[in-house]
Design an enzyme around this catalytic site. Structure first.
Site, mmCIF file in Angstrom:
data_model
loop_
_atom_site.group_PDB
_atom_site.id
_atom_site.type_symbol
_atom_site.label_atom_id
_atom_site.label_comp_id
_atom_site.label_asym_id
_atom_site.label_seq_id
_atom_site.Cartn_x
_atom_site.Cartn_y
_atom_site.Cartn_z
ATOM 1 N N ASP A 1 105.307 138.259 50.861
ATOM 2 C CA ASP A 1 106.748 138.133 50.605
ATOM 3 C C ASP A 1 106.984 138.129 49.102
ATOM 4 O OD1 ASP A 1 106.396 135.375 49.631
ATOM 5 O OD2 ASP A 1 106.081 134.881 51.733
ATOM 6 N N LYS B 1 110.155 140.036 53.630
ATOM 7 C CA LYS B 1 110.020 139.146 54.784
ATOM 8 C C LYS B 1 111.288 138.364 55.048
ATOM 9 C CE LYS B 1 107.838 135.116 54.626
ATOM 10 N NZ LYS B 1 106.761 134.101 54.493
ATOM 11 N N ASN C 1 99.144 96.406 65.170
ATOM 12 C CA ASN C 1 100.494 96.976 65.278
ATOM 13 C C ASN C 1 100.585 98.370 64.666
ATOM 14 O OD1 ASN C 1 100.313 96.443 62.572
ATOM 15 N ND2 ASN C 1 102.190 95.209 62.453
ATOM 16 N N ASP D 1 98.043 135.092 49.858
ATOM 17 C CA ASP D 1 99.118 134.141 50.163
ATOM 18 C C ASP D 1 98.708 132.776 49.646
ATOM 19 O OD1 ASP D 1 101.570 133.343 51.052
ATOM 20 O OD2 ASP D 1 101.216 133.788 53.171
#
Length: 312
Positions: free
Chosen positions: A169, A192, A37, A218
């Site tokens: 950013d 950004k 299942n 980043d």
């Protein structure tokens, strides 16, 4: 001192094996099976009673399967009378769901943190959360590592006299500043705006980058849309050589191929917090191991020593 027991889910067994090699302990066996299942069942196949148990499982695709497997591993450890259970989660995918920035949306970062503690996690060891506030979502102690030293060690042999670190950013600017301090270079950041998961606009670069070589830093690269947008803004400012670095190299939707195709990008550097498949190996990619850092953190947690002093 309690005995240590380390198990791994199926998300990144290679990293777990490397961590155990550094600790000179065996990676203990576990079994994950799937019923007809589609439900999962997990069994820890070694004694856990009164042992210090560590479960290694980053949340990587398929994220939902790996999350449920981790919850079942936690439940199994608790049911086996583990003295203390620590989740070693190098990548916390739900950390990106950290705020309510639109009406009627869920905050998955907090919900999954609650699920982990409910399932039996007594402590979490993780690396480079998407935003610092995610740390506060957990009701159990969190040791939050970063990979800035490993990334910096890779770049330090290069001539960095004309180099600047650039964050895509402002949200990542603090980490970029710390990274730039290690390298002894200046820092800049992009302004950004994000409109959707793959639609970002960088309107300006805050800081002096003109004529300089660039290391873009980043926390993670998924589709690569932010990095590609930043590269366009950097080229407008006549930068020199470009290198790209991140902790979590997810590289979905052909991101690596897109970065590989950029002639002015010399290399892309990431760590092995997430598995990097053979299909993602490109000439410009360098993968650094964070197994030594995670192993040392596990050793210090087990021995009751300071983890934060790793970064001093």
């Amino acid at each position: 001192m309690r005995d240590i027991a380390i198990f791994s889910g199926s998300a990144h067994v290679e990293l777990a094996e490397e961590i155990c090699q550094y600790l000179s302990v065996p990676l203990l066996p576990s079994r994950t099976s799937r019923f007809a299942n589609d439900c999962l069942e997990v069994q820890l196949q070694a004694n856990c009673r009164e042992r210090d148990v560590y479960l290694i499982q980053p949340l990587v695709p398929p994220v939902q399967d790996n999350l449920v497997e981790l919850l079942l591993l936690l439940d199994a450890a608790r049911g086996a009378s583990a003295a203390r259970t620590t989740v070693v989660m190098p990548h916390y995918a739900y950390a990106r769901s950290d705020k309510k920035d639109a009406p009627r949306i869920s905050i998955g970062g907090r919900l999954v943190a609650d699920l982990l503690s409910t399932a039996g996690a007594g402590r979490v060891l993780t690396m480079t959360l998407h935003s610092p506030q995610v740390h506060g979502f957990f009701s159990v102690p969190v040791d939050h590592l970063h990979a800035l030293r490993e990334l910096a060690a890779h770049f330090q042999p290069n001539d960095l006299s004309n180099t600047v670190v650039v964050s895509p950013d402002l949200g990542n600017a603090k980490a970029a500043t710390a990274f730039a301090r290690i390298l002894g270079v200046p820092v800049a950041a992009g302004a950004k705006q994000r409109f959707s998961d793959d639609k970002v606009v960088i309107t300006d670069i805050i800081g002096d980058v003109r004529g300089r070589d660039v290391i873009v830093l980043d926390d993670e690269i998924a589709k690569g849309s932010t990095i590609l947008e930043l590269l366009d803004r950097l080229r407008e400012r006549d930068v020199g050589q470009i290198r790209v670095a991140c902790t979590h190299g997810l590289f979905s939707s052909g991101a690596l191929d897109k970065l590989q195709a950029q002639d002015d990008v010399l290399e892309v550097v990431c760590t092995n917090t997430v598995p990097i498949g053979k299909d993602k190996q490109v000439p410009k990619l360098t993968v650094l191991s964070i197994a030594p850092a995670l192993a040392e953190a596990i050793r210090r947690i087990h021995n009751g020593e300071s983890v934060s002093s790793l970064f001093h």
